[in-house]
Design a protein around this motif. Structure first.
Motif, PDB file in Angstrom:
ATOM      1  N   GLU A 139      13.343   0.403 -14.106  1.00 23.55           N
ATOM      2  CA  GLU A 139      12.128   0.476 -14.920  1.00 23.55           C
ATOM      3  C   GLU A 139      11.163  -0.642 -14.548  1.00 23.55           C
ATOM      4  N   ASN A 195      19.416   0.419 -15.131  1.00 17.88           N
ATOM      5  CA  ASN A 195      18.256   1.172 -15.609  1.00 17.88           C
ATOM      6  C   ASN A 195      17.068   0.256 -15.873  1.00 17.88           C
ATOM      7  N   GLY A 196      17.362  -0.944 -16.392  1.00 18.09           N
ATOM      8  CA  GLY A 196      16.294  -1.905 -16.628  1.00 18.09           C
ATOM      9  C   GLY A 196      15.642  -2.348 -15.332  1.00 18.09           C
ATOM     10  N   ARG A 247       9.403   0.272 -11.412  1.00 13.68           N
ATOM     11  CA  ARG A 247       8.317   1.238 -11.618  1.00 13.68           C
ATOM     12  C   ARG A 247       7.064   0.549 -12.153  1.00 13.68           C
TER      13      ARG A 247
END
Length: 210
Positions: A51, A47-48, A54
């Protein structure tokens, strides 16, 4: 005189440095933190990564600034995370990330070299006196300083901080140190950035190519 003995003596000498001991402690704490996060939430790292992807895509200048600052601080320590950082940055930002990390490497290396060169010459000589093999290596390094400096930058397992401290401890002149660093210091960051960039075409976190 053997290369193995010389390397062993230099590592022992560097281990006596307070900065090296602090850097090693920070590295071990960082590894422990990553392991703890992975155990608590297996998807946290993934997930990191997504992110960061993004943020990098929407704010490239911010991403470059973060890379520059992080790499600069990283290169002031002996934490062997420079390669991982530039692989990730190459994945997120492309090959240009290698140039950004090279700038950080030059700035941090200059600081570490100056700090190392300010050591008491008499104290340094006394330390080298305990290592006859290393003392001979030091004498030869002074004569071929730019080549030694460049060589240290090309060895994948030598952290930037160690290369800078070794150059100052070995008595390599500031001019030769900078020539070697500028001539060869860009090779590893740019090469690994290209490798990381190639990762854009590989499956990531089970969601397919980016």
């Amino acid at each position: 005189m053997t290369l193995r003995t010389a390397i062993s003596d230099m590592l022992h000498l560097l281990a006596m440095s307070r900065a090296v001991r602090i850097g090693a402690g920070v590295f071990l704490l960082s590894i422990a933190a990553l392991v703890a996060v992975e155990l608590l939430d297996p998807m946290a790292v993934c997930n990191g990564l997504l992110e960061l992807q993004r943020i990098a895509q929407e704010h490239q200048m911010l991403a470059y600034a973060i890379l520059l600052c992080w790499s600069f601080l990283l290169f002031l320590t002996v934490m062997p995370l420079g390669t991982l950082t530039i692989l990730m940055a190459g994945f997120l930002l492309g090959p240009a990330a290698g140039g950004v990390q090279f700038v950080a490497l030059v700035l941090s290396s200059a600081i570490l070299y100056k700090l190392g060169s300010e050591s008491d010459p008499a104290a340094v000589n006394r330390r080298f006196a305990a290592y006859p093999v290393l003392a001979k290596v030091r004498d030869k390094s002074v004569r071929g300083g730019k080549w030694v400096s460049a060589g240290l930058r090309l060895v994948p397992v030598v952290p930037s901080a160690v290369a800078s401290l070794m150059a100052s401890f070995l008595g390599i002149t500031w001019r030769d140190f900078m020539i070697g660093t500028l001539a060869a210091g860009w090779v590893r960051p740019v090469a690994f950035a290209f490798v990381g960039f190639g990762g854009q075409f590989a499956p990531v976190c089970g969601i397919g190519s980016i």
